[in-house]
Design an enzyme around this catalytic site. Structure first.
Site, short mmCIF file in Angstrom:
data_model
loop_
_atom_site.label_atom_id
_atom_site.label_comp_id
_atom_site.label_asym_id
_atom_site.label_seq_id
_atom_site.Cartn_x
_atom_site.Cartn_y
_atom_site.Cartn_z
N CYS A 7 0.87 -1.19 0.00
CA CYS A 7 0.00 0.00 0.00
C CYS A 7 0.90 1.24 0.00
CB CYS A 7 -0.96 -0.02 1.18
SG CYS A 7 -0.17 0.02 2.80
N ASN A 10 2.32 1.47 4.38
CA ASN A 10 2.62 0.21 5.08
C ASN A 10 2.32 0.30 6.57
OD1 ASN A 10 5.48 -2.02 5.61
ND2 ASN A 10 3.39 -2.56 5.18
N CYS A 12 -1.39 0.80 7.38
CA CYS A 12 -2.82 0.50 7.51
C CYS A 12 -3.21 -0.74 6.69
CB CYS A 12 -3.67 1.70 7.08
SG CYS A 12 -3.47 3.16 8.15
N ARG A 13 -3.32 -0.59 5.37
CA ARG A 13 -3.91 -1.67 4.58
C ARG A 13 -3.00 -2.87 4.40
NH1 ARG A 13 -5.10 2.20 -0.28
NH2 ARG A 13 -3.20 3.08 0.64
N SER A 14 -1.75 -2.65 3.95
CA SER A 14 -0.92 -3.85 3.67
C SER A 14 -0.50 -4.62 4.92
CB SER A 14 0.27 -3.50 2.76
OG SER A 14 1.15 -2.60 3.36
N ASP A 123 -8.18 3.82 0.99
CA ASP A 123 -7.24 4.29 2.00
C ASP A 123 -8.03 4.80 3.21
OD1 ASP A 123 -5.32 5.56 3.48
OD2 ASP A 123 -4.40 6.59 1.78
P1 4NP Z 1 -1.76 2.82 4.08
O1 4NP Z 1 -2.41 4.16 4.65
O2 4NP Z 1 -1.22 3.15 2.72
O3 4NP Z 1 -2.91 1.88 4.04
O4 4NP Z 1 -0.68 2.42 5.07
C1 4NP Z 1 -1.74 5.39 4.70
C2 4NP Z 1 -0.82 5.64 5.67
C3 4NP Z 1 -0.20 6.87 5.75
C4 4NP Z 1 -0.51 7.83 4.81
C5 4NP Z 1 -1.41 7.58 3.81
C6 4NP Z 1 -2.02 6.36 3.76
N1 4NP Z 1 0.11 9.11 4.89
O5 4NP Z 1 -0.24 9.98 4.08
O6 4NP Z 1 0.99 9.31 5.73
#
Ligand code: 4NP
Length: 154
Positions: A7, A10, A12-14, A123
């Protein structure tokens, strides 16, 4: 068989996909045959544990993500893994750009291959708590389908 979930951050989703799929693989007794990891296309959160909202939502369903730490995806991952599964279209585009012609991994959207309703895991980072539940719902369902397919390949 080696599977990498990717993702943006790294956190939240992955990592959710890594924890959920690892749980299902262990339940199936296949942990010696299927290697699982996750990474982010971005580097902002490298070294951090998953977002507390992600950890709490996952723990409520029995997935402990506390030992995971974020890392950034590397071009060598396309040689280290058999299957690289992106959470959304932006992740997939970034991965294609990074990859060039490197490696032999299959690269696709996780939900395009294994999901039902949506082709992206939205997201949840800037949204409310419901987003984290939706992430888990989508990932649990797609992980079941992924496991069925990998069992057929082993
Ligand atoms: P992820 O979520 O891609 O599912 O880990 C996010 C985590 C952090 C951010 C965006 C999405 N960020 O903008 O910091």
């Amino acid at each position: 068989m080696r599977v990498l979930f990717v993702c943006l951050g790294n956190i939240c989703r992955s990592p959710t996909a890594e924890g959920v799929f690892r749980h299902k693989v262990r339940q199936a007794g296949l942990e010696d045959l299927i290697e699982i990891d996750s990474a982010g296309t971005g580097d902002w959160h490298v070294g951090k544990a998953p977002d507390p909202r992600t950890r709490v939502a996952a723990m409520r369903r029995g997935y402990d993500l506390s030992s995971l730490r974020a890392r950034q995806v590397d071009v060598l991952d396309f040689s280290r893994f058999d299957l690289v599964l992106a959470m959304d279209h932006a992740n997939l585009a970034d991965l294609r750009r990074l990859r060039g012609s490197a490696g032999t991994a299959e690269l696709d959207l996780f939900l395009r291959r294994y999901g039902a309703a949506l082709d992206e895991v939205p997201d949840p980072y800037y949204g409310g708590e419901g987003g984290f539940e939706q992430v888990l719902d989508l990932i649990e369902q797609a992980s079941d389908a992924l496991l069925v397919e990998l069992k057929g390949r082993l």
